[in-house]
Scaffold this motif. Structure first.
Motif, PDB file in Angstrom:
ATOM      1  N   THR A   1      11.719   8.404   0.510  1.00  0.00           N
ATOM      2  CA  THR A   1      10.696   7.363   0.504  1.00  0.00           C
ATOM      3  C   THR A   1      11.101   6.244   1.447  1.00  0.00           C
ATOM      4  OG1 THR A   1      10.130   7.831  -1.798  1.00  0.00           O
ATOM      5  CG2 THR A   1       9.451   5.690  -0.915  1.00  0.00           C
ATOM      6  N   GLU A   2      10.167   5.824   2.296  1.00  0.00           N
ATOM      7  CA  GLU A   2      10.415   4.701   3.192  1.00  0.00           C
ATOM      8  C   GLU A   2       9.618   3.486   2.735  1.00  0.00           C
ATOM      9  OE1 GLU A   2      10.409   3.685   7.968  1.00  0.00           O
ATOM     10  OE2 GLU A   2       8.841   5.010   7.188  1.00  0.00           O
ATOM     11  N   VAL A   3      10.267   2.335   2.730  1.00  0.00           N
ATOM     12  CA  VAL A   3       9.578   1.060   2.543  1.00  0.00           C
ATOM     13  C   VAL A   3       9.546   0.378   3.904  1.00  0.00           C
ATOM     14  CG1 VAL A   3       9.545  -1.170   1.387  1.00  0.00           C
ATOM     15  CG2 VAL A   3      10.369   0.862   0.162  1.00  0.00           C
ATOM     16  N   LEU A   4       8.346   0.254   4.449  1.00  0.00           N
ATOM     17  CA  LEU A   4       8.150  -0.349   5.767  1.00  0.00           C
ATOM     18  C   LEU A   4       7.504  -1.709   5.562  1.00  0.00           C
ATOM     19  CD1 LEU A   4       8.335   0.253   8.852  1.00  0.00           C
ATOM     20  CD2 LEU A   4       5.992   1.118   8.698  1.00  0.00           C
ATOM     21  N   VAL A   5       8.210  -2.766   5.903  1.00  0.00           N
ATOM     22  CA  VAL A   5       7.720  -4.138   5.714  1.00  0.00           C
ATOM     23  C   VAL A   5       7.397  -4.734   7.073  1.00  0.00           C
ATOM     24  CG1 VAL A   5       8.219  -6.443   4.837  1.00  0.00           C
ATOM     25  CG2 VAL A   5       9.048  -4.418   3.588  1.00  0.00           C
TER      26      VAL A   5
ATOM     27  N   VAL B   1       3.034  -7.259   4.931  1.00  0.00           N
ATOM     28  CA  VAL B   1       2.375  -6.000   4.600  1.00  0.00           C
ATOM     29  C   VAL B   1       3.473  -4.975   4.367  1.00  0.00           C
ATOM     30  CG1 VAL B   1       0.862  -4.159   5.407  1.00  0.00           C
ATOM     31  CG2 VAL B   1       0.328  -6.546   5.960  1.00  0.00           C
ATOM     32  N   ALA B   2       3.518  -4.396   3.186  1.00  0.00           N
ATOM     33  CA  ALA B   2       4.547  -3.414   2.857  1.00  0.00           C
ATOM     34  C   ALA B   2       3.892  -2.059   2.594  1.00  0.00           C
ATOM     35  CB  ALA B   2       5.346  -3.857   1.633  1.00  0.00           C
ATOM     36  N   LEU B   3       4.377  -1.027   3.279  1.00  0.00           N
ATOM     37  CA  LEU B   3       3.889   0.331   3.094  1.00  0.00           C
ATOM     38  C   LEU B   3       4.989   1.162   2.446  1.00  0.00           C
ATOM     39  CD1 LEU B   3       2.196   0.966   6.567  1.00  0.00           C
ATOM     40  CD2 LEU B   3       1.193  -0.049   4.505  1.00  0.00           C
ATOM     41  N   VAL B   4       4.613   1.943   1.449  1.00  0.00           N
ATOM     42  CA  VAL B   4       5.571   2.763   0.718  1.00  0.00           C
ATOM     43  C   VAL B   4       5.097   4.209   0.794  1.00  0.00           C
ATOM     44  CG1 VAL B   4       6.727   3.161  -1.479  1.00  0.00           C
ATOM     45  CG2 VAL B   4       6.011   0.844  -0.850  1.00  0.00           C
TER      46      VAL B   4
ATOM     47  N   MET C   1       0.844  -1.190   0.000  1.00  0.00           N
ATOM     48  CA  MET C   1       0.000   0.000   0.000  1.00  0.00           C
ATOM     49  C   MET C   1       0.879   1.239   0.000  1.00  0.00           C
ATOM     50  SD  MET C   1      -2.970  -1.097   2.736  1.00  0.00           S
ATOM     51  CE  MET C   1      -1.913  -2.160   3.747  1.00  0.00           C
ATOM     52  N   GLY C   2       0.440   2.259  -0.709  1.00  0.00           N
ATOM     53  CA  GLY C   2       1.103   3.544  -0.675  1.00  0.00           C
ATOM     54  C   GLY C   2       0.381   4.459   0.298  1.00  0.00           C
ATOM     55  N   ARG C   3       0.113   5.672  -0.149  1.00  0.00           N
ATOM     56  CA  ARG C   3      -0.583   6.631   0.717  1.00  0.00           C
ATOM     57  C   ARG C   3      -2.017   6.207   1.026  1.00  0.00           C
ATOM     58  NH1 ARG C   3       1.716  11.876   0.997  1.00  0.00           N
ATOM     59  NH2 ARG C   3       3.612  12.107  -0.224  1.00  0.00           N
TER      60      ARG C   3
END
Length: 260
Positions: free
Chosen positions: A250-254, A128-131, A102-104
């Motif tokens: 940009t952060e990739v949070l996994v 779950v990965a947030l970008v 998911m992004g924003r």
């Protein structure tokens, strides 16, 4: 909300920066390239399209038909994306998926409820990965301040536009995604930050502003030409060169479940 984002779709597709090849490569390496990934709230395919070039398959879901249309248009030649109309309430009706990105879009959802559903739907090892924009150390989330933002915010205020008028989960609770994830089944977090420099011109900044829901063409209505004219003049008055530099972080949070 669908109308607001629908009217913003062409601007979103053209003017929102992508996340860069390093971000895509990190996602593919971290998630593995042999699975099916759900891009929930995919917009015009900002994440889905480059990720599909590295993954077995992507399911791209968005509540805006206009965003999906932009995504299909931009994805010509990419055949392993399934584009579906829907939102976080239709998770159980979607084709199977091994991971979700998911992004924003995540901050528009009932985040805790979505994570409970994903805990039931994702297989062991599913992530779950947030970008999105990185959290500043020691402080609340906010994007890196950019030199043009005071001008844009002043013009938006003159037109009665407020970023906080759009009720969403993040602004309603004040909780950063990190905190929500840490208190969810997906409590094991890993983070990677990527930084790029971009150059904008005045048309790009106007297009970027029109890509936001709170200042979209649907929100402005018949005031759109006046808003564009005022914003253009204010930006050029502030910086006659018509060129702006941005440091984009940009952060990739996994997030994964303990023991899986």
């Amino acid at each position: 909300m669908e109308d607001l984002f629908g009217s913003a779709a062409p601007y979103y597709a053209r003017y929102r920066p992508d996340h860069g090849p390093a971000t895509t490569e990190h996602l593919a390496t971290t998630l593995g390239t042999d699975g099916r990934v759900l891009d929930l709230g995919c917009g015009p395919g900002t994440i889905a399209i480059p990720l599909a070039r590295r993954m077995k398959a992507v399911v791209a879901v968005d509540p805006s038909l206009e965003m999906l249309a932009e995504g299909r248009r931009r994805a010509k030649g990419v055949t392993n994306i399934t584009w579906l109309h829907g939102d976080s309430t239709v998770l159980r009706a979607l084709p199977p998926f091994e991971h979700v990105v998911m992004g924003r879009s995540f901050h528009w959802m009932d985040r805790r409820s979505v994570l409970v559903d994903l805990d039931e739907l994702l297989p062991p090892g599913g992530a779950v990965a947030l970008v999105g924009p990185a959290r500043r150390p020691g402080g609340p989330w906010q994007p890196d301040a950019q030199p043009w933002q005071p001008v844009e915010r002043r013009v938006c205020e003159e037109f009665g536009l407020d970023i906080h008028t759009a009720a969403n989960s993040f602004h309603a609770t004040g909780e950063h995604h990190d905190d929500v994830l840490a208190d969810s089944p997906f409590s094991i977090l890993g983070s990677q930050v990527f930084t790029r420099r971009l150059t904008w011109d005045v048309d790009g900044l106007i297009g970027l502003q029109l890509s936001y829901s709170y200042s979209s063409p649907a929100r402005l209505g018949d005031r759109l030409p006046a808003f564009v004219k005022a914003l253009r003049q204010a930006l050029l008055d502030d910086n006659p060169t018509g060129r702006w530099e941005q440091r984009l972080t940009t952060e990739v949070l996994v997030a994964r479940r303990p023991g899986r």
